[in-house]
Scaffold this motif. Structure first.
Motif, PDB file in Angstrom:
ATOM      1  N   ILE A   1       0.897  -1.155  -0.248  1.00  0.00           N
ATOM      2  CA  ILE A   1       0.164  -0.046   0.059  1.00  0.00           C
ATOM      3  C   ILE A   1       0.747   1.246   0.017  1.00  0.00           C
ATOM      4  O   ILE A   1       0.702   2.076  -0.651  1.00  0.00           O
ATOM      5  N   SER A   2       2.065   1.158   0.943  1.00  0.00           N
ATOM      6  CA  SER A   2       2.951   2.641   0.848  1.00  0.00           C
ATOM      7  C   SER A   2       3.532   2.838  -0.321  1.00  0.00           C
ATOM      8  O   SER A   2       4.009   3.763  -0.549  1.00  0.00           O
ATOM      9  N   MET A   3       3.960   1.717  -1.198  1.00  0.00           N
ATOM     10  CA  MET A   3       4.504   1.791  -2.437  1.00  0.00           C
ATOM     11  C   MET A   3       3.814   2.647  -3.633  1.00  0.00           C
ATOM     12  O   MET A   3       4.537   3.238  -4.311  1.00  0.00           O
ATOM     13  N   LYS A   4       2.698   2.446  -3.137  1.00  0.00           N
ATOM     14  CA  LYS A   4       1.486   3.091  -4.458  1.00  0.00           C
ATOM     15  C   LYS A   4       1.988   2.697  -5.600  1.00  0.00           C
ATOM     16  O   LYS A   4       2.120   3.575  -6.720  1.00  0.00           O
ATOM     17  N   ASN A   5       2.324   1.572  -5.789  1.00  0.00           N
ATOM     18  CA  ASN A   5       2.720   1.050  -7.262  1.00  0.00           C
ATOM     19  C   ASN A   5       2.054  -0.298  -7.366  1.00  0.00           C
ATOM     20  O   ASN A   5       2.442  -1.219  -6.776  1.00  0.00           O
ATOM     21  N   PRO A   6       0.732  -0.293  -8.088  1.00  0.00           N
ATOM     22  CA  PRO A   6       0.081  -1.651  -8.422  1.00  0.00           C
ATOM     23  C   PRO A   6       0.759  -2.691  -9.002  1.00  0.00           C
ATOM     24  O   PRO A   6       0.334  -3.722  -8.985  1.00  0.00           O
ATOM     25  N   VAL A   7       1.686  -2.372  -9.527  1.00  0.00           N
ATOM     26  CA  VAL A   7       2.712  -3.629 -10.360  1.00  0.00           C
ATOM     27  C   VAL A   7       3.157  -4.579  -9.406  1.00  0.00           C
ATOM     28  O   VAL A   7       3.506  -5.717  -9.503  1.00  0.00           O
TER      29      VAL A   7
ATOM     30  N   TYR B   1       5.493 -10.575  -5.920  1.00  0.00           N
ATOM     31  CA  TYR B   1       5.513 -11.451  -4.810  1.00  0.00           C
ATOM     32  C   TYR B   1       4.229 -12.518  -4.672  1.00  0.00           C
ATOM     33  O   TYR B   1       4.080 -13.145  -3.819  1.00  0.00           O
ATOM     34  N   ALA B   2       3.216 -12.305  -5.762  1.00  0.00           N
ATOM     35  CA  ALA B   2       2.067 -12.937  -5.777  1.00  0.00           C
ATOM     36  C   ALA B   2       2.300 -14.470  -5.713  1.00  0.00           C
ATOM     37  O   ALA B   2       1.732 -15.304  -4.823  1.00  0.00           O
ATOM     38  N   SER B   3       3.095 -15.129  -6.413  1.00  0.00           N
ATOM     39  CA  SER B   3       3.322 -16.847  -6.447  1.00  0.00           C
ATOM     40  C   SER B   3       3.931 -17.123  -5.102  1.00  0.00           C
ATOM     41  O   SER B   3       3.404 -18.179  -4.420  1.00  0.00           O
ATOM     42  N   LEU B   4       4.857 -16.525  -4.477  1.00  0.00           N
ATOM     43  CA  LEU B   4       5.290 -16.708  -3.279  1.00  0.00           C
ATOM     44  C   LEU B   4       4.352 -16.806  -2.176  1.00  0.00           C
ATOM     45  O   LEU B   4       4.279 -17.556  -1.381  1.00  0.00           O
ATOM     46  N   GLY B   5       3.410 -15.502  -2.193  1.00  0.00           N
ATOM     47  CA  GLY B   5       2.309 -15.431  -1.196  1.00  0.00           C
ATOM     48  C   GLY B   5       1.363 -16.365  -1.346  1.00  0.00           C
ATOM     49  O   GLY B   5       1.013 -17.030  -0.317  1.00  0.00           O
ATOM     50  N   ILE B   6       0.978 -16.816  -2.435  1.00  0.00           N
ATOM     51  CA  ILE B   6      -0.085 -17.941  -2.378  1.00  0.00           C
ATOM     52  C   ILE B   6       0.557 -19.302  -1.851  1.00  0.00           C
ATOM     53  O   ILE B   6      -0.150 -20.012  -1.254  1.00  0.00           O
ATOM     54  N   LYS B   7       1.672 -19.861  -2.342  1.00  0.00           N
ATOM     55  CA  LYS B   7       2.444 -20.771  -1.807  1.00  0.00           C
ATOM     56  C   LYS B   7       2.231 -20.646  -0.377  1.00  0.00           C
ATOM     57  O   LYS B   7       2.110 -21.656   0.378  1.00  0.00           O
ATOM     58  N   LEU B   8       2.710 -19.621   0.184  1.00  0.00           N
ATOM     59  CA  LEU B   8       2.972 -19.388   1.776  1.00  0.00           C
ATOM     60  C   LEU B   8       1.513 -19.617   2.616  1.00  0.00           C
ATOM     61  O   LEU B   8       1.359 -20.276   3.426  1.00  0.00           O
ATOM     62  N   LEU B   9       0.605 -18.806   1.690  1.00  0.00           N
ATOM     63  CA  LEU B   9      -0.927 -19.054   2.163  1.00  0.00           C
ATOM     64  C   LEU B   9      -1.425 -20.592   2.106  1.00  0.00           C
ATOM     65  O   LEU B   9      -2.009 -21.067   3.277  1.00  0.00           O
ATOM     66  N   ALA B  10      -1.109 -21.297   1.315  1.00  0.00           N
ATOM     67  CA  ALA B  10      -1.680 -22.617   0.991  1.00  0.00           C
ATOM     68  C   ALA B  10      -0.991 -23.374   2.229  1.00  0.00           C
ATOM     69  O   ALA B  10      -1.591 -24.438   2.559  1.00  0.00           O
ATOM     70  N   LYS B  11       0.178 -23.207   2.485  1.00  0.00           N
ATOM     71  CA  LYS B  11       1.005 -23.816   3.532  1.00  0.00           C
ATOM     72  C   LYS B  11       0.486 -23.381   4.999  1.00  0.00           C
ATOM     73  O   LYS B  11       1.129 -23.930   5.873  1.00  0.00           O
ATOM     74  N   GLY B  12      -0.238 -22.400   4.955  1.00  0.00           N
ATOM     75  CA  GLY B  12      -0.934 -21.807   6.411  1.00  0.00           C
ATOM     76  C   GLY B  12       0.206 -21.006   7.098  1.00  0.00           C
ATOM     77  O   GLY B  12       0.355 -21.067   8.357  1.00  0.00           O
TER      78      GLY B  12
END
Lengths: 288, 181
Positions: B133-139, B144-155
């Motif tokens: 949010i603070s970066m104000k850059n939507p790209v 980080y999305a793919s790592l974030g999804i992996k980490l979420l999936a593993k709890g």
């Protein structure tokens, strides 16, 4: 043997398997851990990049809490960054009484006092110096012979405080690895930097450092780490870096206590191999 | 915010200058640095600029931002200087002066410490969300999305936020800020 235990934030989240496998292994070698009550973040590399005093106060709060506990005067810390931050305060206040006064004037906000009578120990230090290696040898009965694993130490358990190993050419993991029947992979990347938080804030630089380590590990069956940051960096981008370099750099990366636990007859579930981001399949097929 | 003037830098960097004043310009730090290929000026050159009060040049460079705290320079410095510590203090100045090239790192660390101030411990999902949010850059979040999804999936990360909650370490942070005024 008894130690106080400081898990640190990563071991509650992204490196839960490091916390679980450390506890499993310590129980197997008859060590009792008492978690420091109400511990908080050590400041990681964030505090020292923002405020000098905060980078001493955040670890100091945990040392002060540890001093209130009676079971031991030694704190076992698995995370290398937490270890360095806590150690930094332990060392600094030995000589700098002004700093100690300043720290205590902040800790007074929480009615805490730091005296300076606890000793901070890294998990690898405890494993290689306090634990009887015969326990590991007897229990594992060469179960992992035939495997060759690359010991990766990273930076902050070795430097700047040179407490338990050679900071240029570390070998403390070798004996532990050999005790399981496995071979220690010969390489010169064990003490090189993984890029730390550069992989998040300056990926163009961080990924190059990770790539170099993965390329050097070619020929090993797995890499062993003793730091959540190193583990995350070495595991999380293997596919991306392999694609970029045009070679297969995928390799299982395990925390040292996961590997030792497996050798000592613990199950994959006991040491939570399912939580690793790299694929331990090759290792499991081979032996475990 | 604009770049500070030369005088502003000088006051802030006086302590760091004292730390490295016995540097003999041997270049062992440069030869030991794993991030040297990403730096526009070498660590040895940085210490020289600091000693000769050319700090404006030092702060227009990105070199100290690349330091990943491996402590090789500190370990090997023949004068025993705490060079990694000097690098951290340069980062503190850059953060305080809101230097543009340090913005991304600075926002990253600020988001991290805010999470620590609120909960006492880092809540990784909250910290990374606030960083984005603070970066104000939507790209940027997509990287980080793919790592974030992996980490979420593993709890391993959980959605946890702390709107309106009284911070666990607010009193400590406040006192530190007072003493560092």
């Amino acid at each position: 043997m008894k130690y106080l235990y400081y898990p640190g934030c990563s071991l509650e989240g992204t490196s839960a398997e490091y916390d679980i496998s450390t506890k499993v292994l310590m129980e197997a070698v008859d060590v009792q851990l008492s978690e420091i009550e109400d511990w908080t973040c050590c400041g990681a590399t964030a505090a020292e990049s923002q405020s000098h005093l905060l980078s001493y106060v955040l670890p100091a709060r945990n040392l002060a809490l540890a001093e209130k506990m009676n079971s031991s005067n030694q704190i076992l810390v698995p995370c290398s960054a937490c270890y360095l931050n806590l150690k930094k305060v332990e060392e600094a206040i030995k000589n700098d009484k002004d700093l100690l006064r300043k720290i205590n004037s902040v800790l007074a906000q929480e009615d805490l006092v730091l005296k300076g009578d606890v000793i901070v120990r890294h998990l690898l230090d405890v494993l290689s110096n306090d634990i009887d290696i015969e326990t590991i040898k007897e229990t594992s009965q060469n179960k992992l012979s035939g495997l060759t694993v690359a010991p990766y130490y990273g930076c902050q358990c070795l430097r700047p405080f040179t407490i338990f190993d050679d900071p240029e050419d570390p070998h403390s993991m070798d004996e532990l690895i050999r005790a399981t029947g496995a071979q220690s992979f010969e390489w010169d990347m064990g003490a090189q930097c993984c890029g730390a938080s550069n992989t998040s804030t300056k990926p163009e630089a961080g990924m190059v450092l990770v790539g170099r380590i993965l390329k050097s590990a070619k020929g090993a069956d797995a890499i062993l780490t003793v730091c959540p940051m190193c583990q995350m960096n070495l595991e999380s981008s293997q596919k991306k870096i392999s694609h970029k370099e045009g070679i297969d750099l995928e390799i299982p990366v395990l925390f040292l206590p996961q590997f030792l636990g497996l050798a000592m007859g613990k199950t994959q579930n006991d040491v939570r191999l399912d939580l690793n981001l790299s694929n331990p399949g090759r290792l499991i097929k081979a032996r475990v | 915010m604009g770049q500070a003037n030369n005088k502003g830098y000088l006051e802030q960097t006086e302590t760091i200058k004292t730390m490295i004043q016995t540097c003999i310009q041997c270049g062992t730090c440069t030869a030991s640095c794993p991030n040297i290929e990403f730096m526009d000026i070498t660590p040895r050159h940085m210490w020289r600029l600091l000693m000769t009060d050319h700090v404006d040049q030092l702060f227009s460079s990105k070199s100290f931002i690349m330091c990943s705290s491996c402590y090789y320079c500190t370990l090997r410095c023949p004068r025993g200087l705490e060079l990694t510590n000097a690098m951290s203090q340069l980062k503190q100045v850059a953060s305080k002066l809101r230097l543009k090239q340090f913005r991304r790192s600075s926002l990253f660390y600020e988001a991290f410490l805010n999470s620590v101030k609120n909960h006492g411990r880092v809540k990784e999902m909250e910290f990374m969300t606030n960083y984005f949010i603070s970066m104000k850059n939507p790209v940027i979040p997509f990287a980080y999305a793919s790592l974030g999804i992996k980490l979420l999936a593993k709890g391993k990360i959980r959605p946890e936020f702390s709107f309106g909650r009284k911070g666990k370490l607010t009193a400590l942070f406040k006192k530190v800020a007072e003493l560092e005024e």
